[in-house]
Design an enzyme around this catalytic site. Structure first.
Site, PDB file in Angstrom:
ATOM      1  N   GLU A   1      28.578  40.950 -38.025  1.00  0.00           N
ATOM      2  CA  GLU A   1      29.991  40.781 -37.657  1.00  0.00           C
ATOM      3  C   GLU A   1      30.109  39.938 -36.382  1.00  0.00           C
ATOM      4  O   GLU A   1      30.981  39.064 -36.277  1.00  0.00           O
ATOM      5  CB  GLU A   1      30.668  42.145 -37.436  1.00  0.00           C
ATOM      6  CG  GLU A   1      30.585  43.126 -38.589  1.00  0.00           C
ATOM      7  CD  GLU A   1      31.405  42.752 -39.812  1.00  0.00           C
ATOM      8  OE1 GLU A   1      31.883  41.608 -39.913  1.00  0.00           O
ATOM      9  OE2 GLU A   1      31.553  43.622 -40.691  1.00  0.00           O
TER      10      GLU A   1
ATOM     11  N   CYS B   1      27.473  45.018 -49.209  1.00  0.00           N
ATOM     12  CA  CYS B   1      28.057  44.333 -48.061  1.00  0.00           C
ATOM     13  C   CYS B   1      29.110  45.201 -47.355  1.00  0.00           C
ATOM     14  O   CYS B   1      28.791  46.203 -46.756  1.00  0.00           O
ATOM     15  CB  CYS B   1      28.612  42.977 -48.492  1.00  0.00           C
ATOM     16  SG  CYS B   1      28.817  41.801 -47.135  1.00  0.00           S
ATOM     17  N   HIS B   2      30.396  44.839 -47.444  1.00  0.00           N
ATOM     18  CA  HIS B   2      31.452  45.672 -46.856  1.00  0.00           C
ATOM     19  C   HIS B   2      31.960  46.731 -47.840  1.00  0.00           C
ATOM     20  O   HIS B   2      32.832  47.528 -47.500  1.00  0.00           O
ATOM     21  CB  HIS B   2      32.622  44.803 -46.386  1.00  0.00           C
ATOM     22  CG  HIS B   2      32.271  43.904 -45.239  1.00  0.00           C
ATOM     23  ND1 HIS B   2      31.800  42.621 -45.421  1.00  0.00           N
ATOM     24  CD2 HIS B   2      32.295  44.100 -43.899  1.00  0.00           C
ATOM     25  CE1 HIS B   2      31.556  42.069 -44.234  1.00  0.00           C
ATOM     26  NE2 HIS B   2      31.848  42.943 -43.297  1.00  0.00           N
TER      27      HIS B   2
END
EC number: 4.2.1.130
Length: 237
Positions: free
Chosen positions: A170, A138-139
Site C-alpha cells: 500500500e 489480494c484485497h
C-alpha cells in the site's frame, strides 16, 4: 454427477480512489485468472456482487497488468469470461448449496464494500459450513471483516493463517494515506482485528498463496491463479 460450481465475488464499488483521479473497482486479472483456472478444471462459475453491479479498477486496465491472452479474453465480447460476467447475480439470486467454492476477487474497491456486504458474507459462511472452500486474493480478504463461522459463531479467520495485500505494498503504491483518510482497514488490519496470523511474502509482488484447511488466500494480482489452484486442491482434500 452435477459439475462442481464456484461463486466468484466482485466488488460493487466503482468510484474515484487514486490520486490521479482514476476509479477503483474490480482488478481485472484477479477475476479473469481465477475464472479461467476454474473453467479449465471443469468447474461452472457464476459471478456475484452485493448489488449485482460492478466496474473495473482503471489502473488494472494498464498494459503492465492486462496484456497478451488476458487482454484478448477481456476485450472479446464473446469470450466465456464476458458472457458469464453479463449474467452476474445478486446474493438473493444465489443458492449457497449449489456451490463448493466461494472466491473473493479484489481491487481496492473491496475495502469499501466487502466489510459491509452482509449478503455476500452470509453466502460465504454457508458454503464453508457445507464443507466448501472460502478463498480470497489480494484485497479480497476484506470479506473476512465481519464474516463468521456459522458452526462456532466466531470469526471465520480466528486462529487461522491468512495472507493478502501487504501494508508495504500500500505504501509503495502511495495509497496508504488515502486509506487512512477514508478510514479503510488493510488486510493486515483485518487479520489483527480477528485474531488471524498474517503471513507475508518475501516481496510484496511475489506469487504467494497459502492454505489453512478450507481457507485459502493469496497476496496480489500475480497470485490470483495459484490461489484458485489451491482452492481446487483444498476442495479435493
Amino acid at each position: 454427477m452435477a459439475p462442481k460450481k464456484v461463486l466468484l465475488a466482485l466488488t460493487s464499488y466503482n468510484d474515484v480512489f487514486y490520486s490521479d483521479g482514476a476509479k477503483t473497482g474490480v482488478f481485472v486479472v484477479e477475476a479473469l485468472h481465477p475464472f479461467n483456472t476454474f473453467r479449465k478444471e471443469g468447474f461452472e462459475v457464476d459471478f456475484v456482487s452485493e448489488t449485482g453491479k460492478f466496474g473495473w479498477d482503471e489502473h488494472s486496465l494498464a498494459k503492465d497488468f492486462l496484456n497478451g491472452q488476458d487482454e484478448t479474453d477481456f476485450k472479446n465480447k464473446d469470450s466465456d469470461f464476458n458472457k458469464t460476467l453479463a449474467k452476474i447475480k445478486t446474493p438473493k439470486e444465489v443458492n449457497a448449496d449449489d456451490y463448493q467454492i466461494f472466491f473473493a476477487s479484489a481491487g481496492h474497491g473491496t475495502l469499501f464494500d466487502y466489510p459491509k456486504a452482509k449478503d455476500l458474507q452470509d453466502i460465504a459462511s454457508e458454503i464453508y459450513a457445507n464443507g466448501g472452500v472460502v478463498a480470497a486474493v489480494c484485497h479480497g480478504p476484506a470479506i473476512f471483516d465481519g464474516l463468521t463461522d456459522k458452526k462456532t459463531g466466531r470469526p471465520l479467520i480466528e486462529g487461522k493463517s491468512i495472507t493478502g495485500f501487504t501494508d508495504v505494498g500500500e505504501t509503495i503504491l502511495g495509497v496508504d494515506s488515502i486509506l487512512k483518510a477514508k478510514n479503510l482497514a488493510t488486510v493486515e488490519d483485518v487479520a489483527k482485528k480477528y485474531g488471524a496470523k498474517y503471513l507475508a511474502p518475501v516481496g510484496p509482488w511475489d506469487d504467494y498463496s497459502i492454505t489453512d484447511g478450507r481457507l485459502v488466500t493469496g497476496v496480489n494480482p500475480a497470485s490470483a491463479h495459484s490461489t484458485a489452484v489451491r482452492s481446487i486442491d483444498a476442495l479435493k482434500n
